[in-house]
Design a protein around this motif. Structure first.
Motif, PDB file in Angstrom:
ATOM      1  N   ILE A 119       0.746  -1.420   0.075  1.00  0.00           N
ATOM      2  CA  ILE A 119       0.096   0.118   0.222  1.00  0.00           C
ATOM      3  C   ILE A 119       0.834   1.172   0.031  1.00  0.00           C
ATOM      4  O   ILE A 119       1.803   1.386   0.800  1.00  0.00           O
ATOM      5  CB  ILE A 119      -0.927   0.038   1.173  1.00  0.00           C
ATOM      6  CG1 ILE A 119      -1.731  -1.277   1.201  1.00  0.00           C
ATOM      7  CG2 ILE A 119      -1.758   1.507   1.286  1.00  0.00           C
ATOM      8  CD1 ILE A 119      -2.540  -1.212   2.721  1.00  0.00           C
ATOM      9  N   LEU A 160     -10.153   3.712  -1.193  1.00  0.00           N
ATOM     10  CA  LEU A 160     -10.622   2.293  -1.011  1.00  0.00           C
ATOM     11  C   LEU A 160     -10.911   1.490  -2.176  1.00  0.00           C
ATOM     12  O   LEU A 160     -10.914   0.349  -2.001  1.00  0.00           O
ATOM     13  CB  LEU A 160     -12.005   2.570  -0.451  1.00  0.00           C
ATOM     14  CG  LEU A 160     -12.100   2.527   1.315  1.00  0.00           C
ATOM     15  CD1 LEU A 160     -13.220   2.995   1.989  1.00  0.00           C
ATOM     16  CD2 LEU A 160     -11.483   1.337   1.817  1.00  0.00           C
ATOM     17  N   PRO A 219      -9.824   0.477  -6.236  1.00  0.00           N
ATOM     18  CA  PRO A 219      -8.598   0.376  -6.977  1.00  0.00           C
ATOM     19  C   PRO A 219      -8.473   1.289  -8.221  1.00  0.00           C
ATOM     20  O   PRO A 219      -9.632   1.828  -8.572  1.00  0.00           O
ATOM     21  CB  PRO A 219      -8.523  -1.118  -7.382  1.00  0.00           C
ATOM     22  CG  PRO A 219     -10.135  -1.610  -7.295  1.00  0.00           C
ATOM     23  CD  PRO A 219     -10.588  -0.709  -6.340  1.00  0.00           C
ATOM     24  N   TYR A 269     -12.292   6.923   0.710  1.00  0.00           N
ATOM     25  CA  TYR A 269     -10.740   6.709   1.128  1.00  0.00           C
ATOM     26  C   TYR A 269     -10.765   6.447   2.760  1.00  0.00           C
ATOM     27  O   TYR A 269     -11.756   7.022   3.380  1.00  0.00           O
ATOM     28  CB  TYR A 269     -10.003   7.919   0.467  1.00  0.00           C
ATOM     29  CG  TYR A 269     -10.360   9.373   1.270  1.00  0.00           C
ATOM     30  CD1 TYR A 269      -9.921   9.620   2.322  1.00  0.00           C
ATOM     31  CD2 TYR A 269     -11.210  10.215   0.415  1.00  0.00           C
ATOM     32  CE1 TYR A 269     -10.137  10.839   2.955  1.00  0.00           C
ATOM     33  CE2 TYR A 269     -11.485  11.306   0.862  1.00  0.00           C
ATOM     34  CZ  TYR A 269     -11.096  11.797   2.069  1.00  0.00           C
ATOM     35  OH  TYR A 269     -11.111  13.130   2.608  1.00  0.00           O
ATOM     36  N   ARG A 319      -9.338  -3.919   4.759  1.00  0.00           N
ATOM     37  CA  ARG A 319     -10.598  -2.922   4.241  1.00  0.00           C
ATOM     38  C   ARG A 319     -10.380  -2.965   2.840  1.00  0.00           C
ATOM     39  O   ARG A 319     -11.511  -3.009   2.044  1.00  0.00           O
ATOM     40  CB  ARG A 319     -10.645  -1.849   5.076  1.00  0.00           C
ATOM     41  CG  ARG A 319     -10.865  -1.592   6.426  1.00  0.00           C
ATOM     42  CD  ARG A 319     -12.256  -2.124   6.908  1.00  0.00           C
ATOM     43  NE  ARG A 319     -13.235  -1.170   6.223  1.00  0.00           N
ATOM     44  CZ  ARG A 319     -13.961  -0.190   6.759  1.00  0.00           C
ATOM     45  NH1 ARG A 319     -13.765  -0.213   7.975  1.00  0.00           N
ATOM     46  NH2 ARG A 319     -14.856   0.311   6.062  1.00  0.00           N
ATOM     47  N   LEU A 320      -9.074  -2.928   2.251  1.00  0.00           N
ATOM     48  CA  LEU A 320      -8.881  -3.003   0.804  1.00  0.00           C
ATOM     49  C   LEU A 320      -9.573  -4.004   0.267  1.00  0.00           C
ATOM     50  O   LEU A 320     -10.109  -3.951  -0.915  1.00  0.00           O
ATOM     51  CB  LEU A 320      -7.623  -2.392   0.519  1.00  0.00           C
ATOM     52  CG  LEU A 320      -6.929  -0.954   0.910  1.00  0.00           C
ATOM     53  CD1 LEU A 320      -5.603  -0.945   0.581  1.00  0.00           C
ATOM     54  CD2 LEU A 320      -7.794  -0.027   0.230  1.00  0.00           C
ATOM     55  N   SER A 342     -12.609  -4.338  -2.319  1.00  0.00           N
ATOM     56  CA  SER A 342     -12.540  -4.856  -4.033  1.00  0.00           C
ATOM     57  C   SER A 342     -13.252  -5.797  -4.474  1.00  0.00           C
ATOM     58  O   SER A 342     -13.554  -6.073  -5.591  1.00  0.00           O
ATOM     59  CB  SER A 342     -11.121  -5.178  -4.188  1.00  0.00           C
ATOM     60  OG  SER A 342     -10.647  -6.151  -3.415  1.00  0.00           O
TER      61      SER A 342
END
Length: 347
Positions: free
Chosen positions: A248, A261, A263, A275, A341-342, A346
């Motif tokens: 990251i 948040l 991509p 974000y 969280r990412l 996604s």
């Protein structure tokens, strides 16, 4: 009182020999179950009159007359006036020294303060909390001293002379008391010369409230040492390294870090997307690791179309306080949370 024998046999004998090398007599005395060495400020004072004149009491724990191999506490020397009132602790001992070196250091402190007393130039007593901070900072590497006029501790680079400390970059440690409306503790602020040469406050480096535990004193001293280090370590650098391990790369925004948040979001587009914003729970600015009290993450959804301002909510940690461990550990945990969280966003 009985004169200490000249042939070293006990810890008191060792201390007495160190004092005798400077021409100062010492005598064993007992008071309230504590055995100590009584030393006259004026070496010419008669044995029977020592406690009637300014004198110094030297103790090791509660007994100054044990065998040398039983010596398990450093010497502490306290100055008393002719009225038997306590004046100041003039030597606090050093646990890293053996009895011989500790005795020599104590004797030198006695001789120095005795000379000041007789000359009428005795420094103002240093409050115990200030003395603890001064000693902790010196052990951490920088220089430090108590400024009796302003009632603060001054910390400076170890290679800068004390008399020049406040002319350049330095730190001011302000002790607080409950009577001042503050729940005890201390604050540390950094000062440096401005463009015109006048001093200005740069940042608040550390702050704590409550009674001074050993842990708080050590952390404060470490924060001072880190701030004066070259290059200066930063909590932000530890966070960036932890995020990099998760793949990251955040966007820097003032003293915080922003992670989109979704991509593919880059550049200015981050501000019109969802974000996460990572900020330090302490004061503004990129603090040193020792001053770290925790990272906080707020989630910013799409801007509110009514006023153009994002509506945010703190999502990590819960609860927000208190502090959570060392900076490196907290940074790793924070980066892991962001990565999770990412991964969720996604999908």
């Amino acid at each position: 009182m009985a004169s200490v024998p000249s042939t070293p046999r006990t810890e008191g004998d060792v201390m007495s020999a160190a004092l005798a090398s400077h021409g100062f007599p010492s005598f064993l005395n007992e008071e309230g179950g504590i055995v100590y060495l009584a030393v006259p400020v004026d070496p010419e004072t008669k044995d029977a009159e020592i406690l009637l004149h300014p004198h110094i009491k030297i103790a090791s724990g509660e007994d100054a007359d044990r065998r040398v191999d039983e010596h398990d506490a450093p010497w502490v020397a306290s100055l008393y006036g002719a009225d038997l009132e306590f004046v100041d602790t003039i030597y606090g001992g050093d646990e890293t020294l053996g009895i011989e070196d500790d005795s020599r250091a104590c004797a030198e402190a006695v001789v120095t303060h005795a000379a000041w007393w007789r000359a009428g130039t005795l420094p103002a007593p240093v409050p115990a909390p200030a003395e603890r901070l001064v000693n902790a900072i010196r052990q951490a590497g920088p220089g430090a001293f108590y400024d009796a006029e302003d009632g603060v501790v001054i910390a400076h680079r170890g290679d800068v002379a004390q008399e020049l400390a406040v002319t350049g970059a330095h730190l001011v440690l302000q002790l607080h008391r409950a009577s001042d409306g503050w729940s005890d503790g201390f604050t540390v602020t950094a000062w440096a010369p401005g463009l015109r040469g006048d001093l200005s406050e740069v940042a608040q480096v550390f702050a704590c409230r409550g009674l001074l535990s050993d842990e708080l004193v050590e952390r404060g001293a470490r924060a001072v040492s880190e701030w004066l280090s070259e290059p200066r370590p930063s909590a932000g650098a530890l966070l960036l390294a932890a995020l990099a391990e998760q793949g990251i790369v955040p966007v820097r925004s003032g003293s915080s870090y922003v992670v989109p948040l979704l991509p593919g979001v880059t550049g200015e587009a981050v501000w019109s997307s969802e974000y996460l914003r990572i900020s330090g729970q302490s004061w503004a600015g990129d603090h040193v690791p020792a001053a770290h009290i925790g990272w906080a993450i707020s989630r910013h959804p799409n801007p509110d179309h009514a006023n153009g301002n994002p509506v945010c909510a703190t999502v990590y940690p819960t609860p927000l306080y208190p502090a959570r461990g060392e900076c490196a550990t907290d940074s790793a945990n924070t980066a892991a949370y962001v990565a999770d969280r990412l991964a969720t966003a996604s999908h």
